[in-house]
Design an enzyme around this catalytic site. Structure first.
Site, PDB file in Angstrom:
ATOM      1  N   GLY A  41       0.853  -1.184   0.000  1.00 56.01           N
ATOM      2  CA  GLY A  41       0.000   0.000   0.000  1.00 56.01           C
ATOM      3  C   GLY A  41       0.890   1.236   0.000  1.00 56.01           C
ATOM      4  O   GLY A  41       2.109   1.150  -0.255  1.00 56.01           O
TER       5      GLY A  41
ATOM      6  N   GLU B 108     -13.774  17.756   4.539  1.00 58.02           N
ATOM      7  CA  GLU B 108     -14.330  16.556   5.154  1.00 58.02           C
ATOM      8  C   GLU B 108     -14.612  16.817   6.626  1.00 58.02           C
ATOM      9  O   GLU B 108     -14.179  17.833   7.187  1.00 58.02           O
ATOM     10  CB  GLU B 108     -13.365  15.375   5.001  1.00 58.02           C
ATOM     11  CG  GLU B 108     -13.230  14.923   3.554  1.00 58.02           C
ATOM     12  CD  GLU B 108     -12.460  13.635   3.374  1.00 58.02           C
ATOM     13  OE1 GLU B 108     -12.828  12.856   2.494  1.00 58.02           O
ATOM     14  OE2 GLU B 108     -11.478  13.408   4.103  1.00 58.02           O
TER      15      GLU B 108
ATOM     16  N   HIS C 205     -16.908   3.986   9.533  1.00 63.19           N
ATOM     17  CA  HIS C 205     -17.296   5.029   8.581  1.00 63.19           C
ATOM     18  C   HIS C 205     -18.807   5.118   8.594  1.00 63.19           C
ATOM     19  O   HIS C 205     -19.492   4.103   8.487  1.00 63.19           O
ATOM     20  CB  HIS C 205     -16.785   4.707   7.171  1.00 63.19           C
ATOM     21  CG  HIS C 205     -16.801   5.915   6.297  1.00 63.19           C
ATOM     22  ND1 HIS C 205     -17.971   6.480   5.844  1.00 63.19           N
ATOM     23  CD2 HIS C 205     -15.804   6.695   5.825  1.00 63.19           C
ATOM     24  CE1 HIS C 205     -17.681   7.553   5.124  1.00 63.19           C
ATOM     25  NE2 HIS C 205     -16.372   7.703   5.108  1.00 63.19           N
TER      26      HIS C 205
ATOM     27  N   ARG D 232     -16.497  11.744  12.613  1.00 64.14           N
ATOM     28  CA  ARG D 232     -17.099  10.473  12.216  1.00 64.14           C
ATOM     29  C   ARG D 232     -17.733   9.688  13.356  1.00 64.14           C
ATOM     30  O   ARG D 232     -18.759   9.044  13.168  1.00 64.14           O
ATOM     31  CB  ARG D 232     -16.032   9.595  11.570  1.00 64.14           C
ATOM     32  CG  ARG D 232     -15.720  10.054  10.191  1.00 64.14           C
ATOM     33  CD  ARG D 232     -14.705   9.182   9.540  1.00 64.14           C
ATOM     34  NE  ARG D 232     -14.435   9.765   8.226  1.00 64.14           N
ATOM     35  CZ  ARG D 232     -13.544   9.309   7.388  1.00 64.14           C
ATOM     36  NH1 ARG D 232     -12.820   8.265   7.695  1.00 64.14           N
ATOM     37  NH2 ARG D 232     -13.383   9.885   6.218  1.00 64.14           N
TER      38      ARG D 232
ATOM     39  N   HIS E 234     -14.016   0.786   9.444  1.00 63.82           N
ATOM     40  CA  HIS E 234     -13.297   1.494   8.386  1.00 63.82           C
ATOM     41  C   HIS E 234     -11.809   1.619   8.649  1.00 63.82           C
ATOM     42  O   HIS E 234     -10.994   1.395   7.769  1.00 63.82           O
ATOM     43  CB  HIS E 234     -13.913   2.886   8.267  1.00 63.82           C
ATOM     44  CG  HIS E 234     -13.390   3.706   7.130  1.00 63.82           C
ATOM     45  ND1 HIS E 234     -13.423   3.265   5.827  1.00 63.82           N
ATOM     46  CD2 HIS E 234     -12.832   4.945   7.094  1.00 63.82           C
ATOM     47  CE1 HIS E 234     -12.901   4.194   5.035  1.00 63.82           C
ATOM     48  NE2 HIS E 234     -12.524   5.215   5.778  1.00 63.82           N
TER      49      HIS E 234
ATOM     50  N   GLU F 129      -1.327   2.131   8.434  1.00 61.14           N
ATOM     51  CA  GLU F 129      -2.461   1.801   9.308  1.00 61.14           C
ATOM     52  C   GLU F 129      -2.091   0.765  10.370  1.00 61.14           C
ATOM     53  O   GLU F 129      -2.698   0.707  11.437  1.00 61.14           O
ATOM     54  CB  GLU F 129      -3.635   1.309   8.458  1.00 61.14           C
ATOM     55  CG  GLU F 129      -4.919   1.226   9.234  1.00 61.14           C
ATOM     56  CD  GLU F 129      -6.148   1.096   8.355  1.00 61.14           C
ATOM     57  OE1 GLU F 129      -6.093   1.459   7.161  1.00 61.14           O
ATOM     58  OE2 GLU F 129      -7.167   0.618   8.866  1.00 61.14           O
TER      59      GLU F 129
ATOM     60  N   ARG G  91      -9.382   9.162  14.403  1.00 60.76           N
ATOM     61  CA  ARG G  91      -8.629   9.723  13.269  1.00 60.76           C
ATOM     62  C   ARG G  91      -9.412  10.847  12.596  1.00 60.76           C
ATOM     63  O   ARG G  91     -10.592  10.692  12.282  1.00 60.76           O
ATOM     64  CB  ARG G  91      -8.370   8.616  12.250  1.00 60.76           C
ATOM     65  CG  ARG G  91      -7.731   9.102  10.971  1.00 60.76           C
ATOM     66  CD  ARG G  91      -7.704   7.993   9.943  1.00 60.76           C
ATOM     67  NE  ARG G  91      -9.022   7.699   9.440  1.00 60.76           N
ATOM     68  CZ  ARG G  91      -9.328   7.586   8.144  1.00 60.76           C
ATOM     69  NH1 ARG G  91      -8.399   7.738   7.226  1.00 60.76           N
ATOM     70  NH2 ARG G  91     -10.557   7.304   7.763  1.00 60.76           N
TER      71      ARG G  91
HETATM   72  C1  LIG Z   1     -12.832   2.560   1.231  1.00 63.29           C
HETATM   73  C2  LIG Z   1     -11.729   3.310   1.920  1.00 63.29           C
HETATM   74  C3  LIG Z   1     -11.600   4.679   1.743  1.00 63.29           C
HETATM   75  C4  LIG Z   1     -10.578   5.385   2.386  1.00 63.29           C
HETATM   76  N1  LIG Z   1     -10.437   6.710   2.139  1.00 63.29           N
HETATM   77  C5  LIG Z   1      -9.376   7.370   2.696  1.00 63.29           C
HETATM   78  C6  LIG Z   1      -9.129   8.726   2.366  1.00 63.29           C
HETATM   79  O1  LIG Z   1      -9.823   9.326   1.575  1.00 63.29           O
HETATM   80  N2  LIG Z   1      -8.068   9.341   2.973  1.00 63.29           N
HETATM   81  C7  LIG Z   1      -7.248   8.701   3.857  1.00 63.29           C
HETATM   82  O2  LIG Z   1      -6.296   9.319   4.368  1.00 63.29           O
HETATM   83  N3  LIG Z   1      -7.462   7.405   4.156  1.00 63.29           N
HETATM   84  C8  LIG Z   1      -8.485   6.728   3.587  1.00 63.29           C
HETATM   85  N4  LIG Z   1      -8.684   5.419   3.891  1.00 63.29           N
HETATM   86  C9  LIG Z   1      -7.719   4.758   4.761  1.00 63.29           C
HETATM   87  C10 LIG Z   1      -6.435   4.511   3.981  1.00 63.29           C
HETATM   88  O3  LIG Z   1      -6.757   4.075   2.686  1.00 63.29           O
HETATM   89  C11 LIG Z   1      -5.577   3.474   4.643  1.00 63.29           C
HETATM   90  O4  LIG Z   1      -5.421   3.752   5.998  1.00 63.29           O
HETATM   91  C12 LIG Z   1      -4.195   3.451   4.004  1.00 63.29           C
HETATM   92  O5  LIG Z   1      -4.326   3.277   2.617  1.00 63.29           O
HETATM   93  C13 LIG Z   1      -3.375   2.332   4.598  1.00 63.29           C
HETATM   94  O6  LIG Z   1      -2.204   2.217   3.855  1.00 63.29           O
HETATM   95  P1  LIG Z   1      -1.159   1.121   4.263  1.00 63.29           P
HETATM   96  O7  LIG Z   1      -0.061   1.192   3.284  1.00 63.29           O
HETATM   97  O8  LIG Z   1      -0.851   1.245   5.697  1.00 63.29           O
HETATM   98  O9  LIG Z   1      -1.955  -0.267   4.114  1.00 63.29           O
HETATM   99  P2  LIG Z   1      -2.718  -0.887   2.866  1.00 63.29           P
HETATM  100  O10 LIG Z   1      -2.903   0.078   1.790  1.00 63.29           O
HETATM  101  O11 LIG Z   1      -3.927  -1.571   3.394  1.00 63.29           O
HETATM  102  O12 LIG Z   1      -1.700  -1.982   2.354  1.00 63.29           O
HETATM  103  C14 LIG Z   1      -1.436  -3.131   3.121  1.00 63.29           C
HETATM  104  C15 LIG Z   1      -0.623  -4.079   2.276  1.00 63.29           C
HETATM  105  O13 LIG Z   1      -0.111  -5.137   3.073  1.00 63.29           O
HETATM  106  C16 LIG Z   1      -0.353  -6.375   2.434  1.00 63.29           C
HETATM  107  N5  LIG Z   1      -0.395  -7.406   3.473  1.00 63.29           N
HETATM  108  C17 LIG Z   1      -1.228  -7.480   4.538  1.00 63.29           C
HETATM  109  N6  LIG Z   1      -0.912  -8.556   5.291  1.00 63.29           N
HETATM  110  C18 LIG Z   1       0.138  -9.161   4.684  1.00 63.29           C
HETATM  111  C19 LIG Z   1       0.907 -10.315   4.961  1.00 63.29           C
HETATM  112  N7  LIG Z   1       0.666 -11.093   6.025  1.00 63.29           N
HETATM  113  N8  LIG Z   1       1.907 -10.649   4.127  1.00 63.29           N
HETATM  114  C20 LIG Z   1       2.174  -9.904   3.020  1.00 63.29           C
HETATM  115  N9  LIG Z   1       1.465  -8.785   2.701  1.00 63.29           N
HETATM  116  C21 LIG Z   1       0.470  -8.431   3.530  1.00 63.29           C
HETATM  117  C22 LIG Z   1      -1.650  -6.161   1.691  1.00 63.29           C
HETATM  118  O14 LIG Z   1      -1.842  -7.135   0.703  1.00 63.29           O
HETATM  119  C23 LIG Z   1      -1.417  -4.746   1.169  1.00 63.29           C
HETATM  120  O15 LIG Z   1      -0.602  -4.790   0.025  1.00 63.29           O
HETATM  121  C24 LIG Z   1      -9.692   4.697   3.248  1.00 63.29           C
HETATM  122  C25 LIG Z   1      -9.835   3.326   3.434  1.00 63.29           C
HETATM  123  C26 LIG Z   1     -10.827   2.634   2.771  1.00 63.29           C
HETATM  124  C27 LIG Z   1     -10.941   1.143   2.980  1.00 63.29           C
END
Ligand SMILES: Cc1cc2nc3c(=O)[nH]c(=O)nc-3n(C[C@H](O)[C@H](O)[C@H](O)COP(=O)(O)OP(=O)(O)OC[C@H]3O[C@@H](n4cnc5c(N)ncnc54)[C@H](O)[C@@H]3O)c2cc1C
Length: 530
Positions: A13, A115, A238, A284, A345, A369, A380
């Site tokens: 991500g 927002e 959410h 929220r 969410h 996250e 948040r």
């Molecule tokens: C519908 C939706 C809308 C949102 N809108 C917003 C917004 O507008 N603004 C905002 O700031 N935030 C928003 N959020 C929250 C935000 O998207 C997330 O908090 C953020 O993208 C998290 O990023 P990350 O890189 O930490 O994790 P993620 O993007 O969730 O990536 C996690 C990664 O880890 C991998 N993974 C997990 N477990 C394992 C494992 N055991 N082994 C190998 N790989 C693994 C997954 O496959 C994925 O690739 C939203 C969330 C959702 C669901």
């Protein structure tokens, strides 16, 4: 055979990809991701990234809004650092090829959304598909980087630490076991620095906006290694998830209310007026609880977001994905209110880190996250999570560079499969999976009580025994790994909720309906005995 890298990143991500790009300036990076590389919460983000870019806005205001939402539990120093460094990170993202929406006829000026909880327009967005655009830009940059090796279909299972190997001296993280779900083999990875960027745990709840990957793996992995976990009771629901059988928990972004959408009940009556001065754009937790109360009061299965005051042209242009999704469900948002319900969410707590993503276990970092830096506190502020991931990933890459260590020549043992055979009782895995999600929804949802939490605790204890039995006696599969993590993440939420004897931010317990102001607010820290 164990493979050694300078950096091992788990997750693709925004947090994992950003860190990988910056770490690659200093060494070889392996990036594991459990499904396809774009499968992430990031890919689903709609609203955008909160960042101070306008002359009418200021760091102080963004800090104030964040602290207010966080209900006394934010770390103000961390909040300020992240908010201050946001604009520089956004510039880098744009330089990488990220394209944000611009204001029409304003010479390239970025369009700023509004927002809930924000006192100013400060949400940078790419229409209503911001996350998809971020993921696209970051993945393209990673693909072009020869020092980053992306390994899809690799599920990280557990950390390999000095303590687990029985080595003398201070504990440290040495590597990771991961299941290659295509070859079904276990791989052993060693690295100087290991980053957990595995996202949150939305899937512990029956209704969630999160995609399937969000099973709390990182928090569970870190907890099993004895790393402290904080504030898991603060799960953000959410308020507005599309309520339709074809909707698949599709999110109706807060930005829709930011552009004038009003929450109404079945009778078309606005019910937020007396609840909060910001009405439909209140923080929220307040909106989610008000919707929960309205649904309980009226017995209706949902409430509605009414944005029919806007023209069809505006809605198609500003919210193309939401407009199309609603239309595919037979809802024309320009003509009729959109039916919505709350859904799990965002995980505000997580692996305890400092603002550089450093955990208590040397060699282990956590960003995004999965981590708890102190930015979000008890709630948040909308769109602060993408900002946090960007800023902290940058800081972690720099901090880890300064801590580069001489690789220790420790041969990591291979995974011991023992006498495991294929599980023929897949139904047990699926049943337990469903049971956890339902019990979390029923007993550990928006409004909690001690009795419901204790009931959840008892059920989870039984499930743990069953899952552990499965885990040790059968060949490990991705489903089983996720179920084990899901159960542990759910338990951490319940234990943290039971530990907090007050209501604060997102945690609302009818047995302690008030915030305890008699002493300074405390984080809820959970740590496995090791
Ligand atoms: C519908 C939706 C809308 C949102 N809108 C917003 C917004 O507008 N603004 C905002 O700031 N935030 C928003 N959020 C929250 C935000 O998207 C997330 O908090 C953020 O993208 C998290 O990023 P990350 O890189 O930490 O994790 P993620 O993007 O969730 O990536 C996690 C990664 O880890 C991998 N993974 C997990 N477990 C394992 C494992 N055991 N082994 C190998 N790989 C693994 C997954 O496959 C994925 O690739 C939203 C969330 C959702 C669901």
């Amino acid at each position: 055979m164990s493979r050694h890298y300078d950096y091992l990143v788990i997750g693709s991500g925004i947090a994992g990809l950003t860190f990988a790009l910056k770490a690659a300036e200093n060494g070889r990076v392996a990036l594991l991701t459990k499904k396809n590389r774009a499968d992430s919460n990031t890919n689903y983000a709609q609203g955008g990234i909160a960042c101070v870019t306008s002359a009418e806005d200021s760091v102080d205001l963004h800090v104030r809004d964040t602290l207010e939402a966080g209900a006394g539990l934010c770390n103000e120093k961390v909040v300020r650092q992240i908010v201050e460094e946001g604009p520089a990170r956004i510039k880098e993202l744009i330089a990488l090829g990220m394209s944000f929406s611009e204001r029409e006829n304003h010479g390239g000026e970025l369009d700023l959304g509004k927002e809930g909880g924000h006192s100013k327009r400060r949400i940078l967005h790419a229409k209503d598909v911001t996350g998809r655009e971020i993921e696209r830009a970051l993945l393209a940059a990673v693909a072009a980087n020869k020092r980053i090796e992306v390994m899809e279909n690799h599920v990280a299972i557990d950390l390999i630490t000095r303590r687990k190997l029985g080595l003398p001296g201070p504990n440290a993280c040495l590597g990771v076991y991961a299941l290659n779900t295509q070859s079904r083999e276990m791989d052993t990875f060693a690295a100087d620095h290991i980053l957990l960027a595995t996202g949150g745990c939305g899937k512990i709840y029956r209704y969630t906006t999160n995609p399937d990957i969000a099973t709390g793996d990182g928090v569970a992995i870190a907890y099993r290694a004895g790393v402290p976990i904080a504030n898991m009771e603060f799960i953000q629901f959410h308020p507005t998830c599309l309520f339709h059988p074809l909707g698949k928990s599709f999110l109706i972004s807060e930005a829709v209310r930011g552009e004038g959408g009003i929450l109404v009940n079945e009778a078309g009556k606005s019910f937020m007026d007396g609840v909060h001065p910001l009405k439909s754009l209140a923080p929220r937790d307040i909106v989610a609880r008000a919707i929960d109360a309205e649904m309980k009061r009226t017995g209706a299965p949902c409430v509605y977001v009414d944005i029919t005051a806007k023209s069809v042209e505006f809605l198609k242009q500003r919210f193309p994905a939401i407009y199309a999704m609603c239309l595919s469900c037979g809802i024309d948002m320009a003509k009729q209110p959109i039916p919505v319900v709350p859904a799990a969410h965002y995980q505000c707590g997580g692996v305890v880190t400092d603002v550089d993503g450093r955990t208590a276990l040397p060699g282990l970092w956590a960003v995004g996250e999965v981590a708890c830096t102190g930015l979000h506190g008890a709630n948040r502020l909308a769109s602060n999570s993408l900002l946090e991931a960007l800023v902290v990933a940058h800081r972690a890459a720099h901090a880890s560079r300064a801590e580069t260590k001489v690789p220790e020549k420790i041969k990591l043992p291979e995974w011991q499969a023992g006498s495991a055979s294929d599980a023929d009782e897949l139904v047990v895995i699926h049943h337990n999976w469903r049971e956890i999600r339902q019990l979390m929804w029923d007993y550990v949802g928006i409004v909690r009580t001690n009795k419901r939490l204790q009931r959840a605790r008892k059920r989870l204890d039984l499930l743990h025994v069953e899952i552990q039995d499965f885990y040790w006696n059968y060949r490990v599969t991705a489903d089983l790994i996720e179920l084990r993590n899901l159960a542990l993440a759910a338990s951490l939420v319940v234990d943290a909720a039971l530990a907090r004897k007050e209501s604060r931010g997102l945690h609302y317990n009818l047995d302690y309906p008030n915030t305890d102001d008699s002493k300074p607010p405390q984080d809820t820290i959970l740590q496995a005995a090791s």
